[in-house]
Design a protein around this motif. Structure first.
Motif, PDB file in Angstrom:
ATOM      1  N   PHE A 162      -8.248  -3.366  -0.253  1.00  0.00           N
ATOM      2  CA  PHE A 162      -9.679  -3.316  -0.574  1.00  0.00           C
ATOM      3  C   PHE A 162      -9.970  -2.823  -1.988  1.00  0.00           C
ATOM      4  O   PHE A 162     -11.128  -2.585  -2.335  1.00  0.00           O
ATOM      5  N   GLU A 163      -8.943  -2.659  -2.801  1.00  0.00           N
ATOM      6  CA  GLU A 163      -9.182  -2.228  -4.178  1.00  0.00           C
ATOM      7  C   GLU A 163      -9.629  -3.427  -5.031  1.00  0.00           C
ATOM      8  O   GLU A 163      -9.439  -4.581  -4.655  1.00  0.00           O
ATOM      9  N   ARG A 164     -10.226  -3.113  -6.187  1.00  0.00           N
ATOM     10  CA  ARG A 164     -10.720  -4.134  -7.110  1.00  0.00           C
ATOM     11  C   ARG A 164     -10.137  -3.881  -8.492  1.00  0.00           C
ATOM     12  O   ARG A 164      -9.864  -2.733  -8.869  1.00  0.00           O
ATOM     13  N   TYR A 165      -9.997  -4.928  -9.250  1.00  0.00           N
ATOM     14  CA  TYR A 165      -9.429  -4.796 -10.595  1.00  0.00           C
ATOM     15  C   TYR A 165     -10.259  -3.854 -11.468  1.00  0.00           C
ATOM     16  O   TYR A 165      -9.715  -3.121 -12.299  1.00  0.00           O
ATOM     17  N   ASP A 166     -11.589  -3.850 -11.284  1.00  0.00           N
ATOM     18  CA  ASP A 166     -12.461  -3.013 -12.122  1.00  0.00           C
ATOM     19  C   ASP A 166     -12.563  -1.574 -11.631  1.00  0.00           C
ATOM     20  O   ASP A 166     -13.311  -0.764 -12.202  1.00  0.00           O
ATOM     21  N   GLY A 167     -11.843  -1.210 -10.581  1.00  0.00           N
ATOM     22  CA  GLY A 167     -11.835   0.164 -10.096  1.00  0.00           C
ATOM     23  C   GLY A 167     -12.956   0.500  -9.146  1.00  0.00           C
ATOM     24  O   GLY A 167     -13.082   1.648  -8.714  1.00  0.00           O
ATOM     25  N   ALA A 168     -13.789  -0.473  -8.792  1.00  0.00           N
ATOM     26  CA  ALA A 168     -14.939  -0.206  -7.915  1.00  0.00           C
ATOM     27  C   ALA A 168     -14.616  -0.420  -6.445  1.00  0.00           C
ATOM     28  O   ALA A 168     -15.508  -0.435  -5.611  1.00  0.00           O
ATOM     29  N   GLY A 169     -13.342  -0.580  -6.140  1.00  0.00           N
ATOM     30  CA  GLY A 169     -12.961  -0.826  -4.752  1.00  0.00           C
ATOM     31  C   GLY A 169     -12.756   0.454  -3.969  1.00  0.00           C
ATOM     32  O   GLY A 169     -13.042   1.558  -4.431  1.00  0.00           O
ATOM     33  N   LEU A 170     -12.221   0.291  -2.762  1.00  0.00           N
ATOM     34  CA  LEU A 170     -12.021   1.401  -1.834  1.00  0.00           C
ATOM     35  C   LEU A 170     -10.616   1.289  -1.233  1.00  0.00           C
ATOM     36  O   LEU A 170     -10.029   0.207  -1.228  1.00  0.00           O
ATOM     37  N   PRO A 171     -10.055   2.356  -0.756  1.00  0.00           N
ATOM     38  CA  PRO A 171     -10.631   3.701  -0.638  1.00  0.00           C
ATOM     39  C   PRO A 171     -10.365   4.599  -1.841  1.00  0.00           C
ATOM     40  O   PRO A 171     -10.960   5.660  -1.939  1.00  0.00           O
ATOM     41  N   CYS A 172      -9.460   4.187  -2.748  1.00  0.00           N
ATOM     42  CA  CYS A 172      -9.028   5.102  -3.820  1.00  0.00           C
ATOM     43  C   CYS A 172      -9.627   4.793  -5.185  1.00  0.00           C
ATOM     44  O   CYS A 172      -9.519   5.597  -6.102  1.00  0.00           O
ATOM     45  N   GLY A 173     -10.235   3.622  -5.354  1.00  0.00           N
ATOM     46  CA  GLY A 173     -10.759   3.254  -6.660  1.00  0.00           C
ATOM     47  C   GLY A 173      -9.678   2.924  -7.661  1.00  0.00           C
ATOM     48  O   GLY A 173      -9.865   3.104  -8.875  1.00  0.00           O
ATOM     49  N   ALA A 174      -8.531   2.458  -7.193  1.00  0.00           N
ATOM     50  CA  ALA A 174      -7.462   2.036  -8.110  1.00  0.00           C
ATOM     51  C   ALA A 174      -7.942   0.862  -8.940  1.00  0.00           C
ATOM     52  O   ALA A 174      -8.779   0.067  -8.500  1.00  0.00           O
ATOM     53  N   SER A 175      -7.408   0.719 -10.160  1.00  0.00           N
ATOM     54  CA  SER A 175      -7.867  -0.346 -11.052  1.00  0.00           C
ATOM     55  C   SER A 175      -6.715  -0.925 -11.850  1.00  0.00           C
ATOM     56  O   SER A 175      -5.640  -0.323 -11.951  1.00  0.00           O
ATOM     57  N   GLY A 176      -6.959  -2.095 -12.417  1.00  0.00           N
ATOM     58  CA  GLY A 176      -6.013  -2.718 -13.334  1.00  0.00           C
ATOM     59  C   GLY A 176      -4.611  -2.803 -12.796  1.00  0.00           C
ATOM     60  O   GLY A 176      -4.378  -3.161 -11.634  1.00  0.00           O
ATOM     61  N   ASP A 177      -3.652  -2.424 -13.652  1.00  0.00           N
ATOM     62  CA  ASP A 177      -2.242  -2.533 -13.286  1.00  0.00           C
ATOM     63  C   ASP A 177      -1.796  -1.494 -12.269  1.00  0.00           C
ATOM     64  O   ASP A 177      -0.660  -1.546 -11.806  1.00  0.00           O
ATOM     65  N   ASP A 178      -2.685  -0.553 -11.925  1.00  0.00           N
ATOM     66  CA  ASP A 178      -2.341   0.378 -10.850  1.00  0.00           C
ATOM     67  C   ASP A 178      -2.290  -0.333  -9.498  1.00  0.00           C
ATOM     68  O   ASP A 178      -1.666   0.162  -8.562  1.00  0.00           O
ATOM     69  N   ILE A 179      -2.977  -1.469  -9.410  1.00  0.00           N
ATOM     70  CA  ILE A 179      -2.898  -2.304  -8.214  1.00  0.00           C
ATOM     71  C   ILE A 179      -1.674  -3.196  -8.351  1.00  0.00           C
ATOM     72  O   ILE A 179      -1.528  -3.889  -9.373  1.00  0.00           O
ATOM     73  N   PRO A 180      -0.768  -3.205  -7.398  1.00  0.00           N
ATOM     74  CA  PRO A 180       0.432  -4.048  -7.534  1.00  0.00           C
ATOM     75  C   PRO A 180       0.062  -5.500  -7.824  1.00  0.00           C
ATOM     76  O   PRO A 180      -0.900  -6.041  -7.263  1.00  0.00           O
ATOM     77  N   ILE A 181       0.832  -6.141  -8.696  1.00  0.00           N
ATOM     78  CA  ILE A 181       0.561  -7.527  -9.058  1.00  0.00           C
ATOM     79  C   ILE A 181       0.585  -8.418  -7.823  1.00  0.00           C
ATOM     80  O   ILE A 181      -0.175  -9.397  -7.721  1.00  0.00           O
ATOM     81  N   GLU A 182       1.420  -8.065  -6.835  1.00  0.00           N
ATOM     82  CA  GLU A 182       1.488  -8.878  -5.620  1.00  0.00           C
ATOM     83  C   GLU A 182       0.141  -8.901  -4.895  1.00  0.00           C
ATOM     84  O   GLU A 182      -0.270  -9.936  -4.375  1.00  0.00           O
ATOM     85  N   MET A 183      -0.556  -7.761  -4.883  1.00  0.00           N
ATOM     86  CA  MET A 183      -1.856  -7.725  -4.228  1.00  0.00           C
ATOM     87  C   MET A 183      -2.911  -8.413  -5.088  1.00  0.00           C
ATOM     88  O   MET A 183      -3.817  -9.067  -4.553  1.00  0.00           O
TER      89      MET A 183
END
Length: 518
Positions: A162-183
């Motif tokens: 449920f995370e988003r590239y811009d960091g506005a996702g949930l539950p942690c607000g992960a953004s950019g390359d912090d989100i695995p490329i596979e996801m």
């Protein structure tokens, strides 16, 4: 002995599981399979490694495996958990459109007063409430991935569903390359498949560009839009075949223990759909297996009953928790949805090679000897001993469990309920006795309709299928003389003088051997 049925490949069972997940998403069957094809095409364009592509494949195929585990919470906030998931594909989860979507779907289908109360509760801390829901989902998804053996990379990646590239996702607000490329690849493939199916290639491209830098990684979007049409499976090609052909472990075939482990895990996954059914499938499988042993069924039939016990309720995922959790009597439309869930079980399982017989048993778990059951209204002549056993095990185990409209019954009351249904002609009395015996309700040997041995029962079923003595001898690797002696003894025990009489007896008592499969 009976010719062995070729066991399915691991990916075939997991592909069947993905079809069940489609049901819970409100999407057509094979949505996740098509998404996995798109995702692997993107992985190639992005020059991901072989291991990364393998993670992309299974992440995309099963990324929503946790969706049913939070169905109760979804139903609490949104009413119809399946409908809201289906419609959410068409909304970018940010800004005013997302707020309007939430407000329009709070307590969907519930009375106005209930909608107002739920909306007030949700709006007091909408982001916090949703973050808790998404955290629960991701935790469940990772745990299930580990439970069915998908590996640590897929397990880790599913935490970012449920995370988003811009960091506005949930539950942690992960953004950019912090989100695995596979996801990040899976995110695009999942929504692109839906938009392509509904609006064509141009619609999918427009969606990707509108979410570029927000929901979706710009690099992944650019790789997609460079030649989007080439990424979508051709309509003339079977998505099941195409998705399985590119699986990273396409040739890994399950052995008997491996298949049982995976089917047990899937049953556990199914039972998470409703809080009052957890452990149901394991208990049904154990009851059915023990009762099948009590009735001296052949080993392959015992295994089929056990496996059908684990899988019989997988179609429940396709029915909203708004129906399963309802306290009041169901409407005619809601009851029809309930009656569909064994059919949905069959729809999921029949595509898996080697499980056709298991699927037939599982589909019949609510059929009755008097024809009053569902989904097909089959009567005694169409129900074999395995189907009858599973129906008895389901009826007894369900009575022991609470439901929103009643408390759990104590064992003695559950036993009386099963006996009453057998007396009334719905449940096979011999199978009911066997289930009750293995459940500890009697110390006496279960009543049988005959004194047939396991071998004689098997031969009688083959006789009823129309096989000659020579055919049966070839199938069971015995001499024709031995088969002839068995047939004569069997006729004497059941009071038959010819094949017609023996066949009618087998049909009436659920002893007809299954058709060849695989």
């Amino acid at each position: 002995m009976t010719a062995p049925v070729l066991l399915p490949r691991r990916v075939e069972v997991l592909a069947g599981l993905s079809v069940a997940i489609d049901l819970g998403l409100g999407q057509p069957a094979e949505h996740m399979l098509r998404s996995a094809v798109i995702a692997c095409g993107l992985a190639d364009r992005l020059a991901l490694s072989r291991d990364q592509t393998a993670t992309v494949y299974y992440t995309t195929l099963l990324m929503w495996i946790g969706c049913h585990a939070d169905s109760q919470e979804y139903a609490r906030w949104f009413g119809d958990d399946i409908s809201v998931r289906r419609d959410a594909y068409l909304v970018d989860w940010s800004g005013l459109p997302y707020v309007r979507f939430l407000l329009g779907n709070v307590a969907r289908g519930e009375p106005l007063g209930q909608r107002a109360r739920v909306m007030a509760t949700l709006m007091r801390d909408a982001r916090g409430q949703l973050a808790e829901l998404m955290h629960s989902h991701c935790t469940s998804a990772s745990a299930l991935a580990r439970h069915i053996g998908l590996g640590p990379d897929v397990e880790r990646t599913l935490a970012f569903t449920f995370e988003r590239y811009d960091g506005a996702g949930l539950p942690c607000g992960a953004s950019g390359d912090d989100i695995p490329i596979e996801m990040r690849v899976a995110h695009l493939a999942d929504v692109a498949e839906v938009h392509h199916r509904m609006y064509g290639v141009q619609g999918a491209v427009a969606m990707a560009r509108s979410r570029r830098g927000g929901h979706l990684d710009p690099t992944v979007v650019d790789a997609f839009t460079a030649d989007a049409e080439a990424l979508f499976p051709p309509s003339r090609q079977d998505p099941w075949d195409q998705a399985l052909s590119i699986a990273p472990d396409a040739e890994v075939r399950l052995d008997q223990p491996g298949l049982d482990h995976l089917l047990t895990a899937i049953g556990d996954f199914v039972d998470l759909k409703c809080p009052f059914t957890f452990g149901h499938s394991r208990n049904v499988a154990a009851l059915g297996e023990a009762a099948a042993v009590q009735l001296s069924l052949p080993p392959d039939e015992i295994a089929a009953v056990r496996r059908a016990g684990h899988l019989h309720d997988i179609g429940r995922i396709g029915v909203s928790n708004q129906v399963w959790a309802k306290l009041a009597p169901l409407t005619a439309a809601e009851w029809e949805r309930v009656r569909m869930h064994p059919y949905l079980t069959d729809r999921v399982l029949t595509g898996i090679p080697g499980l056709a017989h298991v699927a037939a048993i599982a589909r019949a778990h609510h059929e009755h000897l008097d024809g009053s059951g569902y989904p097909l209204g089959l009567a005694a002549g169409a129900l074999g001993r395995p189907e009858r056993l599973l129906a008895a095990a389901v009826a007894y185990q369900s009575a022991l469990e609470p439901r929103p409209y009643r408390d759990a019954l104590p064992p003695d009351a559950a036993a009386r309920r099963l006996k009453d249904r057998a007396t009334g002609g719905a449940i096979d009395a011999t199978c009911a006795d066997a289930v009750l015996a293995v459940a500890g309700h009697t110390r006496t040997k279960v009543r049988r309709d005959d004194t047939l041995t396991s071998r004689e029962t098997e031969i009688l079923g083959l006789v009823a299928r129309g096989l000659s003595n020579r055919d049966i001898a070839t199938r069971l690797v015995l001499s024709e003389k031995t088969i002839r002696n068995h047939v004569e003894h069997t006729y004497a025990k059941v009071g038959a003088t010819n094949r017609v009489g023996a066949s009618l007896y087998a049909l009436q008592h659920g002893l007809v051997a299954p058709k060849e499969t695989g």
